[in-house]
Scaffold this active site. Sequence first.
Site, mmCIF file in Angstrom:
data_model
loop_
_atom_site.group_PDB
_atom_site.id
_atom_site.type_symbol
_atom_site.label_atom_id
_atom_site.label_comp_id
_atom_site.label_asym_id
_atom_site.label_seq_id
_atom_site.Cartn_x
_atom_site.Cartn_y
_atom_site.Cartn_z
ATOM 1 N N SER A 1 49.955 44.808 44.820
ATOM 2 C CA SER A 1 49.097 43.266 44.777
ATOM 3 C C SER A 1 50.256 42.232 44.463
ATOM 4 C CB SER A 1 47.974 43.419 44.144
ATOM 5 O OG SER A 1 48.358 43.512 42.652
ATOM 6 N N HIS B 1 44.395 46.431 48.450
ATOM 7 C CA HIS B 1 44.931 45.306 49.131
ATOM 8 C C HIS B 1 45.567 45.656 50.734
ATOM 9 C CE1 HIS B 1 44.846 42.483 45.846
ATOM 10 N NE2 HIS B 1 45.007 43.571 45.081
ATOM 11 N N LYS C 1 37.708 42.472 48.839
ATOM 12 C CA LYS C 1 38.956 41.587 49.325
ATOM 13 C C LYS C 1 38.687 41.358 50.560
ATOM 14 C CE LYS C 1 41.568 43.460 45.337
ATOM 15 N NZ LYS C 1 41.036 42.367 44.408
HETATM 16 C C1 LIG Z 1 44.904 47.711 43.279
HETATM 17 C C2 LIG Z 1 43.425 47.489 42.981
HETATM 18 N N1 LIG Z 1 42.363 48.383 42.888
HETATM 19 C C3 LIG Z 1 41.319 48.060 42.826
HETATM 20 C C4 LIG Z 1 40.841 46.852 42.434
HETATM 21 C C5 LIG Z 1 39.543 46.663 41.939
HETATM 22 O O1 LIG Z 1 38.674 45.937 43.181
HETATM 23 P P1 LIG Z 1 37.127 45.342 42.471
HETATM 24 O O2 LIG Z 1 37.565 44.148 41.770
HETATM 25 O O3 LIG Z 1 36.609 45.156 43.777
HETATM 26 O O4 LIG Z 1 36.405 46.365 41.841
HETATM 27 C C6 LIG Z 1 41.718 45.912 42.451
HETATM 28 C C7 LIG Z 1 41.224 44.562 42.253
HETATM 29 O O5 LIG Z 1 41.625 43.518 41.959
HETATM 30 C C8 LIG Z 1 43.120 46.053 42.806
HETATM 31 O O6 LIG Z 1 44.184 44.758 43.001
#
Ligand SMILES: Cc1ncc(COP(=O)(O)O)c(C=O)c1O
Length: 219
Positions: A9, A37, A67
């Site tokens: 990310s 992502h 996302k």
């Molecule tokens: C790599 C990664 N995994 C999982 C998540 C978790 O997603 P959520 O915030 O929708 O639970 C994120 C979120 O920011 C992320 O960047």
Amino acid sequence: MYITDGVFSMDGDVANLLEIVEIAEEYDLITYVDDAHGSGVMGKGAGTVKHFGLQDKVDLQMGTLSKAVGVVGGYVAGKQEVIDWLKVRARPFLFSTSMTPGAAAAIIQAVDIMMHSTKEHEQLWENGRYLKEGLETLGFNIGHSDTPITPCIVGEEKLTQQFSRRLQEEGVYAKSIVFPTVPMGTGRLRNMPTAAHTKEMLDQVLLVYEKIGKELGVI
Ligand SMILES: Cc1ncc(COP(=O)(O)O)c(C=O)c1O
């Protein structure tokens, strides 16, 4: 287990899943890809695993519905035995309130759009290309992203935060990401173009970047 993100990310680079699966096979490891992502972005929307054609080789794919899908919640995909096991052992699933019917309906609709149209997907990649090219032409360091995630690396932490504040004052929202989220001295503005941005919006973003970049001596 070999656990990796599909798309990282902070830099927008993509995991070399072909090599990872090879290593996992050699050492008999379970493979687990967090595609938060990558889903909706890689593999024509189907994710990073599909991008590499590894659907039969990766054991678990996890992603978020917050996302690209634009709602809330998440998913895990894998073999039926693993999913059955998670349903009785995964604590966040067992001990949390389920998502609302409204959220579920919105997710179904979003996935339906993603499965039946490439329009948004193509626009997203086009917008990413356009923004990257524009920032690079202005002289910014945009790292080595392979996806629409477009970091603009400023370096020093305080300067990065100041840049982000000035952007916001000029109507551009790009959060500063600094140590300890990224290594010291690699502070960056994290630009996330979406399919909904128009070329006019991106041109405006580039004008503002140029103005502030010169004002703060970054370019
Ligand atoms: C790599 C990664 N995994 C999982 C998540 C978790 O997603 P959520 O915030 O929708 O639970 C994120 C979120 O920011 C992320 O960047």
